[in-house]
Design a protein around this motif. Structure first.
Motif, PDB file in Angstrom:
ATOM      1  N   CYS A 137      -2.618  -3.390  -1.631  1.00 12.29           N
ATOM      2  CA  CYS A 137      -2.426  -4.842  -1.685  1.00 12.29           C
ATOM      3  C   CYS A 137      -0.985  -5.212  -2.039  1.00 12.29           C
ATOM      4  CB  CYS A 137      -3.383  -5.468  -2.701  1.00 12.29           C
ATOM      5  SG  CYS A 137      -5.121  -5.405  -2.211  1.00 12.29           S
ATOM      6  N   GLN A 138      -0.365  -4.438  -2.925  1.00 18.27           N
ATOM      7  CA  GLN A 138       1.017  -4.726  -3.312  1.00 18.27           C
ATOM      8  C   GLN A 138       1.980  -4.448  -2.166  1.00 18.27           C
ATOM      9  OE1 GLN A 138       1.240  -3.982  -8.152  1.00 18.27           O
ATOM     10  NE2 GLN A 138       1.898  -2.381  -6.770  1.00 18.27           N
ATOM     11  N   GLY A 139       1.805  -3.324  -1.515  1.00 23.39           N
ATOM     12  CA  GLY A 139       2.681  -2.976  -0.408  1.00 23.39           C
ATOM     13  C   GLY A 139       4.047  -2.484  -0.842  1.00 23.39           C
ATOM     14  N   TYR A 140       4.219  -2.243  -2.107  1.00 25.06           N
ATOM     15  CA  TYR A 140       5.492  -1.750  -2.622  1.00 25.06           C
ATOM     16  C   TYR A 140       5.261  -1.001  -3.925  1.00 25.06           C
ATOM     17  CZ  TYR A 140       5.214  -5.662  -5.904  1.00 25.06           C
ATOM     18  OH  TYR A 140       4.793  -6.544  -6.887  1.00 25.06           O
ATOM     19  N   VAL A 141       6.278  -0.249  -4.343  1.00 27.23           N
ATOM     20  CA  VAL A 141       6.252   0.388  -5.659  1.00 27.23           C
ATOM     21  C   VAL A 141       7.480  -0.082  -6.427  1.00 27.23           C
ATOM     22  CG1 VAL A 141       4.957   2.423  -4.958  1.00 27.23           C
ATOM     23  CG2 VAL A 141       7.442   2.437  -4.763  1.00 27.23           C
TER      24      VAL A 141
END
Length: 361
Positions: free
Chosen positions: A131-135
């Motif tokens: 859901c975030q699509g990033y770190v």
């Protein structure tokens, strides 16, 4: 404020209900797979609010939303009324009782609840990463030193890279800013030896983190730069499992601290978890799911503790019986189970006292 409390309570009950349901379902599905007679599958404890008779198992929802059980034939310590247990098990064939199954099958049934807790946590962490699509990448490099803090007193400077922390014999190599935060909160109020890289040279500084009353965490007093790095959807699996691994190792380290007699003042019970859940639920769905996964991990690992009242203790007893090829005296097991329950009740009361003192403090 009142609405937040109501939402927090609903989120708390739902979270614990799902975690317990998943845990007990692990016991149930493996018990049925091996032909064990399951009398009742209950979500909650105390008086029954709803019951439905299945083919042979009664499915229940009970009034107290803490805990639950999968009542299996041949498992004496999971029912409240021992006399009632003897009555209902009287007509159960021996080959359908858990204690007459092969040792490895009994171990699988006992371990299945913990495995389901781990599986739930893994799925939640992967969903969060997806859901975030990033770190978030936050290197342990100081960008700003805050005035009048332990960081300023110790002589930290912008550009310093923290490479190692040491406190009371515990040494950790630092790879990210979260490693720093985790370490200082595992050693609350203790002096920390910090190794920093400055202009290509190592410097060793000493400081004692201070408790921030508002956030209830220990801080050093500096800021570092963080950046969000986009990831393709398929990397969400690896990132989710990485987060789970990091939190699992953190939980084991925390248990290790408790076994060494440290950190009991940080223990939280249902009241503290409810308070954290209320705060987290107000921040949005993803923070709530992150807490959900963390609590599932904690409950799974807690059940691995090798005391007879927990799944880990039952597995230990089965392993010892397998090694020595003889049954352990049931009276000894009963006494140890009773003592371990008293220990758990004591920890519960102590943690609840901590929660109340933090709330009124």
């Amino acid at each position: 404020m009142e609405m937040n409390i109501v939402i927090g309570l609903i989120a708390f009950v739902f979270m614990l209900g799902v975690i317990v349901l998943i845990h007990e379902f692990g016991h149930y599905i493996t018990a049925k797979k091996f032909g064990v007679y399951v009398r009742e599958f209950s979500l909650g404890m105390g008086p029954a609010l709803w019951q439905k008779q299945g083919k042979e198992t009664v499915f229940s929802i009970r009034a107290i939303p803490f805990g639950g059980y999968c009542m299996m034939a041949g498992e004496a310590d999971n029912v409240e009324d021992e006399e009632d247990q003897e009555d209902w098990q009287h007509d159960v064939p021996e080959d359908r009782r858990l204690n007459h199954k092969k040792i490895w099958q009994q171990i699988v049934v006992m371990a299945a609840g913990v495995c389901m807790n781990f599986l739930l946590a893994a799925i939640l962490y992967i969903v969060i990463a997806l859901c975030q699509g990033y770190v978030v990448v936050s290197e342990p490099v100081i960008s700003e030193v805050i005035a009048d803090t332990p960081a300023e007193t110790a002589g930290l400077q912008p550009g310093d890279r923290i490479t190692k922390l040491e406190a009371d014999g515990d040494v950790q190599t630092i790879e990210s800013q979260s490693d720093v935060t985790t370490f200082v909160n595992l050693h609350p109020g203790e002096e920390v030896q910090m190794t920093v890289e400055r202009s290509g040279q190592d410097q060793i500084l000493s400081l004692t983190p201070e408790l921030d009353e508002e956030s209830n965490v220990y801080l050093i007093g500096f800021r570092s730069t963080a950046k969000a790095v986009p990831i393709p959807w398929y990397q969400s699996i690896g990132e989710g499992l990485k987060t789970m691994w990091n939190n699992t190792t953190l939980i084991f380290r925390s248990f290790g601290m408790l076994l060494s007699g440290k950190g009991f003042e940080n223990l939280s019970g249902p009241i503290g978890i409810l308070d954290v859940t209320t705060q987290t639920a107000s921040m949005g769905l993803l923070p709530y799911l992150s807490l959900f996964a963390l609590i599932s991990l904690n409950i799974g690992i807690f059940n691995l503790i090798p005391i007879p009242a927990m799944d880990g203790g039952r597995i230990l007893i089965l392993g010892l019986e397998r090694i020595f090829r003889r049954k352990i005296n049931p009276k000894i097991v009963e006494n140890v189970i009773a003592a371990s329950f008293l220990l758990l009740i004591g920890l519960f009361l102590y943690a609840s006292f901590n929660d109340i003192m933090r709330l009124i403090g």
